[in-house]
Design a protein around this motif. Structure first.
Motif, PDB file in Angstrom:
ATOM      1  N   PHE A 172      23.142  69.759  45.971  1.00  0.00           N
ATOM      2  CA  PHE A 172      22.567  69.206  44.752  1.00  0.00           C
ATOM      3  C   PHE A 172      21.320  69.994  44.393  1.00  0.00           C
ATOM      4  CE2 PHE A 172      20.548  66.871  48.163  1.00  0.00           C
ATOM      5  CZ  PHE A 172      19.235  66.787  47.782  1.00  0.00           C
ATOM      6  N   ASP A 173      20.914  69.884  43.141  1.00  0.00           N
ATOM      7  CA  ASP A 173      19.680  70.516  42.685  1.00  0.00           C
ATOM      8  C   ASP A 173      18.632  69.438  42.503  1.00  0.00           C
ATOM      9  OD1 ASP A 173      21.092  72.762  42.667  1.00  0.00           O
ATOM     10  OD2 ASP A 173      20.847  73.234  40.548  1.00  0.00           O
ATOM     11  N   CYS A 174      17.410  69.771  42.821  1.00  0.00           N
ATOM     12  CA  CYS A 174      16.368  68.781  42.708  1.00  0.00           C
ATOM     13  C   CYS A 174      15.093  69.452  42.249  1.00  0.00           C
ATOM     14  CB  CYS A 174      16.141  68.122  44.065  1.00  0.00           C
ATOM     15  SG  CYS A 174      14.883  66.883  43.999  1.00  0.00           S
ATOM     16  N   ILE A 175      14.521  68.930  41.207  1.00  0.00           N
ATOM     17  CA  ILE A 175      13.275  69.511  40.709  1.00  0.00           C
ATOM     18  C   ILE A 175      12.114  68.699  41.228  1.00  0.00           C
ATOM     19  CG2 ILE A 175      11.901  69.883  38.643  1.00  0.00           C
ATOM     20  CD1 ILE A 175      14.245  71.011  37.366  1.00  0.00           C
ATOM     21  N   LEU A 176      11.275  69.345  42.008  1.00  0.00           N
ATOM     22  CA  LEU A 176      10.127  68.665  42.593  1.00  0.00           C
ATOM     23  C   LEU A 176       8.865  69.380  42.165  1.00  0.00           C
ATOM     24  CD1 LEU A 176      11.538  67.888  46.114  1.00  0.00           C
ATOM     25  CD2 LEU A 176      10.794  66.237  44.431  1.00  0.00           C
ATOM     26  N   PRO A 177       7.732  68.668  42.196  1.00  0.00           N
ATOM     27  CA  PRO A 177       6.498  69.257  41.645  1.00  0.00           C
ATOM     28  C   PRO A 177       6.059  70.536  42.333  1.00  0.00           C
ATOM     29  CG  PRO A 177       6.134  66.965  42.297  1.00  0.00           C
ATOM     30  CD  PRO A 177       7.554  67.254  42.538  1.00  0.00           C
ATOM     31  N   ASN A 178       6.248  70.685  43.631  1.00  0.00           N
ATOM     32  CA  ASN A 178       5.771  71.905  44.283  1.00  0.00           C
ATOM     33  C   ASN A 178       6.535  72.169  45.572  1.00  0.00           C
ATOM     34  OD1 ASN A 178       4.551  70.387  46.385  1.00  0.00           O
ATOM     35  ND2 ASN A 178       2.926  69.876  44.940  1.00  0.00           N
ATOM     36  N   VAL A 226      22.448  60.396  50.093  1.00  0.00           N
ATOM     37  CA  VAL A 226      21.627  61.543  49.702  1.00  0.00           C
ATOM     38  C   VAL A 226      21.729  61.775  48.205  1.00  0.00           C
ATOM     39  CG1 VAL A 226      21.404  64.021  49.890  1.00  0.00           C
ATOM     40  CG2 VAL A 226      21.750  62.675  51.918  1.00  0.00           C
ATOM     41  N   LEU A 227      22.959  61.652  47.672  1.00  0.00           N
ATOM     42  CA  LEU A 227      23.162  61.973  46.265  1.00  0.00           C
ATOM     43  C   LEU A 227      22.654  60.883  45.339  1.00  0.00           C
ATOM     44  CD1 LEU A 227      26.656  63.595  46.538  1.00  0.00           C
ATOM     45  CD2 LEU A 227      24.447  64.693  46.311  1.00  0.00           C
ATOM     46  N   SER A 228      22.297  59.729  45.876  1.00  0.00           N
ATOM     47  CA  SER A 228      21.776  58.673  45.015  1.00  0.00           C
ATOM     48  C   SER A 228      20.414  59.055  44.446  1.00  0.00           C
ATOM     49  CB  SER A 228      21.657  57.366  45.788  1.00  0.00           C
ATOM     50  OG  SER A 228      20.595  57.442  46.710  1.00  0.00           O
ATOM     51  N   GLY A 229      19.735  60.045  45.083  1.00  0.00           N
ATOM     52  CA  GLY A 229      18.446  60.486  44.553  1.00  0.00           C
ATOM     53  C   GLY A 229      17.306  59.555  44.922  1.00  0.00           C
ATOM     54  N   ASP A 230      17.586  58.577  45.780  1.00  0.00           N
ATOM     55  CA  ASP A 230      16.547  57.607  46.144  1.00  0.00           C
ATOM     56  C   ASP A 230      15.379  58.281  46.848  1.00  0.00           C
ATOM     57  OD1 ASP A 230      15.357  55.080  46.790  1.00  0.00           O
ATOM     58  OD2 ASP A 230      16.152  55.343  48.812  1.00  0.00           O
ATOM     59  N   ASP A 269      17.776  60.074  37.856  1.00  0.00           N
ATOM     60  CA  ASP A 269      18.922  60.940  37.573  1.00  0.00           C
ATOM     61  C   ASP A 269      18.498  62.388  37.367  1.00  0.00           C
ATOM     62  OD1 ASP A 269      20.630  58.834  37.740  1.00  0.00           O
ATOM     63  OD2 ASP A 269      20.474  58.345  35.603  1.00  0.00           O
ATOM     64  N   ASP A 270      17.271  62.594  36.878  1.00  0.00           N
ATOM     65  CA  ASP A 270      16.791  63.960  36.666  1.00  0.00           C
ATOM     66  C   ASP A 270      16.526  64.669  37.980  1.00  0.00           C
ATOM     67  OD1 ASP A 270      16.895  63.497  34.046  1.00  0.00           O
ATOM     68  OD2 ASP A 270      14.745  63.220  33.750  1.00  0.00           O
ATOM     69  N   LEU A 271      16.363  63.902  39.057  1.00  0.00           N
ATOM     70  CA  LEU A 271      15.962  64.505  40.318  1.00  0.00           C
ATOM     71  C   LEU A 271      17.151  64.912  41.169  1.00  0.00           C
ATOM     72  CD1 LEU A 271      13.000  62.182  41.215  1.00  0.00           C
ATOM     73  CD2 LEU A 271      12.894  64.555  40.556  1.00  0.00           C
ATOM     74  N   CYS A 272      18.350  64.599  40.750  1.00  0.00           N
ATOM     75  CA  CYS A 272      19.498  64.927  41.577  1.00  0.00           C
ATOM     76  C   CYS A 272      20.672  65.231  40.657  1.00  0.00           C
ATOM     77  CB  CYS A 272      19.815  63.751  42.491  1.00  0.00           C
ATOM     78  SG  CYS A 272      20.881  64.150  43.835  1.00  0.00           S
ATOM     79  N   PHE A 273      21.002  66.514  40.488  1.00  0.00           N
ATOM     80  CA  PHE A 273      22.057  66.867  39.548  1.00  0.00           C
ATOM     81  C   PHE A 273      22.788  68.101  40.075  1.00  0.00           C
ATOM     82  CE2 PHE A 273      18.062  68.674  38.470  1.00  0.00           C
ATOM     83  CZ  PHE A 273      18.318  69.968  38.065  1.00  0.00           C
ATOM     84  N   ASN A 274      23.749  68.598  39.309  1.00  0.00           N
ATOM     85  CA  ASN A 274      24.604  69.710  39.750  1.00  0.00           C
ATOM     86  C   ASN A 274      25.227  69.422  41.117  1.00  0.00           C
ATOM     87  OD1 ASN A 274      24.286  71.251  37.555  1.00  0.00           O
ATOM     88  ND2 ASN A 274      22.814  72.680  38.455  1.00  0.00           N
TER      89      ASN A 274
END
Lengths: 202, 108
Positions: free
Chosen positions: A121-127, A167-171, A187-192
């Motif tokens: 999965f892809d996850c966008i995190l601040p740093n 894991v994929l729930s993005g919790d 939902d924005d934090l766990c995609f692809n």
């Protein structure tokens, strides 16, 4: 807010990160505490050795390249929220205990009901530090193991079907993101998402 | 005071027995699980919990002393380094192209 606006790459962080006195003071206190605990002698000479060592270590740390804590505003601040960190650490300890019991149950079950899969999965995190925290946390939580992190892409080995779902729930991504920023959409934090137990390759 | 010592001893023994149990299960897991990645689960998690419980038992046995502070430091360092080591091993395996074991017939 769309994904592209939120994307936070290292190239954007060519502004050198401000290294405040707060970090240095925190470092000195932490190192001195560790020295005092490990030495156990509280006379002048030993504490003097401790002060010299702490000064040397802090000097070396300052000479290291600072962590590229990206300075990107849409993702929130880079300053960690301490009360949330404490809550997070307690939650993580509970996860470690659950994880041990869960894997022990799987190992001791006569039929070993495991169904391993790689999950991506892809996850966008601040740093970058947040990615390290997330990777470590995934490894410590039940039935999952971080195998690779590249840019924003996480590859996780999950031991059973349900742990992959967790894991994929993005919790957890949300919990890590909340250490830094308030506004996020899970939902924005766990995609692809891709997973090998549904026939796709990683 | 007498009662407190007994409770302390019981808690310490329970934690240490729990730690021993989990380290044993970790070893069994390394033998039973089918492939490298699954074995890393057993080595990296069950053993971590085992070590943490065992050292925690020693902390309870020791009480509020400098030694128990040092033991708590050991717990903290194990909790931080163990997942990193597991991740490093698993990542190398993935990058060198080791395929994961997958269940051929569906689980009942």
């Amino acid at each position: 807010m769309s994904m592209t606006e939120q994307t936070c790459t290292l190239e954007e962080s060519n502004v050198p990160p401000r290294r405040g006195y707060r970090g240095i003071v925190f470092q000195v206190i932490l190192l001195m505490a560790i020295w005092l605990i490990l030495s156990g002698h509280y006379d002048f000479l030993h504490i003097f050795y401790g002060v010299v060592s702490v000064a040397a270590v802090v000097w070396l740390n300052l000479r290291l390249d600072p962590l590229p804590l990206a300075n990107c505003e849409p993702c929130g601040t880079t300053r960690i929220n301490v009360p949330r960190l404490v809550i997070y650490l307690v939650w993580l300890l509970w996860q470690i205990i659950k994880s041990g019991f869960y894997v022990a149950y799987l190992v001791l079950h006569p039929k070993m009901p495991i169904q391993p899969a790689l999950v991506r999965f892809d996850c966008i995190l601040p740093n970058v530090l947040a990615k390290v925290i997330l990777g470590n946390s995934i490894t410590l939580t039940p039935g999952t193991l971080t195998t690779d992190i590249r840019e924003d892409r996480f590859i996780v080995h999950s031991l059973t079907r349900s742990t992959g779902d967790d894991v994929l729930s993005g919790d957890m991504n949300g919990r890590v993101a909340r250490l830094y920023t308030k506004d996020y959409n899970p939902d924005d934090l766990c995609f692809n998402i891709r997973r090998t137990d549904e026939g796709s390759s990683i | 005071m007498e009662n407190f010592t007994i409770i302390q001893d019981i808690a310490a023994i329970a934690l240490m027995l729990g730690g021993v149990f989990f380290m044993l299960v970790g070893s069994i897991g390394i033998n039973r699980l089918p492939d490298f990645y699954c074995r890393a689960h057993a080595a990296g998690k069950v053993d971590t919990l085992g070590i943490m419980m065992f050292v925690g038992g020693m902390v309870v046995h020791e009480g509020f002393t400098l030694t128990s502070a040092k033991l708590i430091l050991i717990i903290a360092f194990v909790a931080v380094t163990s997942p990193v080591a597991t991740h490093a091993l698993a990542r190398r395996a993935l990058l060198s192209g080791l395929k994961i074991w997958e269940r051929q017939e569906p689980l009942k």
